[in-house]
Motif scaffolding. Structure first.
Motif, PDB file in Angstrom:
ATOM      1  N   ASP A 134      86.585   7.163  37.000  1.00  0.00           N
ATOM      2  CA  ASP A 134      86.062   7.366  35.651  1.00  0.00           C
ATOM      3  C   ASP A 134      84.892   6.424  35.403  1.00  0.00           C
ATOM      4  N   VAL A 135      83.895   6.530  36.262  1.00  0.00           N
ATOM      5  CA  VAL A 135      82.673   5.748  36.113  1.00  0.00           C
ATOM      6  C   VAL A 135      81.494   6.668  36.397  1.00  0.00           C
ATOM      7  N   ARG A 172      85.618   3.382  32.488  1.00  0.00           N
ATOM      8  CA  ARG A 172      86.846   3.047  31.758  1.00  0.00           C
ATOM      9  C   ARG A 172      87.429   1.751  32.310  1.00  0.00           C
ATOM     10  N   ILE A 173      87.729   0.826  31.421  1.00  0.00           N
ATOM     11  CA  ILE A 173      88.315  -0.463  31.786  1.00  0.00           C
ATOM     12  C   ILE A 173      89.806  -0.280  32.048  1.00  0.00           C
ATOM     13  N   VAL A 174      90.262  -0.816  33.173  1.00  0.00           N
ATOM     14  CA  VAL A 174      91.682  -0.808  33.526  1.00  0.00           C
ATOM     15  C   VAL A 174      92.116  -2.270  33.591  1.00  0.00           C
ATOM     16  N   ILE A 226      82.350  -3.031  41.132  1.00  0.00           N
ATOM     17  CA  ILE A 226      82.927  -1.714  40.858  1.00  0.00           C
ATOM     18  C   ILE A 226      83.203  -1.021  42.188  1.00  0.00           C
ATOM     19  N   HIS A 227      84.382  -0.474  42.319  1.00  0.00           N
ATOM     20  CA  HIS A 227      84.764   0.345  43.477  1.00  0.00           C
ATOM     21  C   HIS A 227      84.221   1.756  43.209  1.00  0.00           C
ATOM     22  N   LEU A 228      83.342   2.233  44.069  1.00  0.00           N
ATOM     23  CA  LEU A 228      82.733   3.557  43.900  1.00  0.00           C
ATOM     24  C   LEU A 228      83.293   4.523  44.934  1.00  0.00           C
TER      25      LEU A 228
END
Length: 134
Positions: A92-93, A72-74, A46-48
């Protein structure tokens, strides 16, 4: 004495009108996360970009928290989630205490489209590495 005061006043005025110092660059991270255990363990990334998410990810990695990611899954490509055709929207994480069961799966199940939700929230997620992006 007047010349000294005049020079001091000019120095203060110049300092006040100088451009503000540049803000420190924002540091973003890639969190590598494992889901499952034993022979069923899978990894995803995950990119934070938000400070609260970065702090929560470090707390999870250091076993100070069991909060898991919910994002949210993209499906427009892997971004930094190499090996998959999807990624979590970095804007959105959140790391949360509780999520609905509909979004708790393995990364391979997200890849296959097996979720009933547009969000991914693996309850057993454990951050295993935090890599800074500069």
């Amino acid at each position: 004495m007047a010349a000294i005061l005049s020079t001091l006043a000019l120095t203060i005025a110049m300092a006040a009108s100088a451009a503000p110092a540049a803000a420190a660059p924002a540091i973003e991270y890639v969190a590598t996360i494992n889901v499952g255990s034993g022979s069923n363990v899978e990894y995803f990334r995950i990119h934070l970009v938000q400070a609260t998410d970065i702090t929560a990810a470090f707390a999870n990695m250091n076993k100070q928290s069991n909060r898991h990611p919910n994002g949210r899954i993209v499906r427009t490509g892997p971004e930094l989630n190499i090996g998959y055709s999807w990624h979590i929207d970095p804007n959105d994480v959140n790391f949360v205490d509780v999520s609905i069961a509909a979004c708790d799966r393995r990364p391979s199940e997200v890849e296959r489209g097996a979720l009933a939700s547009g969000r991914y929230c693996p309850w057993s997620a454990r951050v295993v590495q935090m890599t800074p992006l500069l």
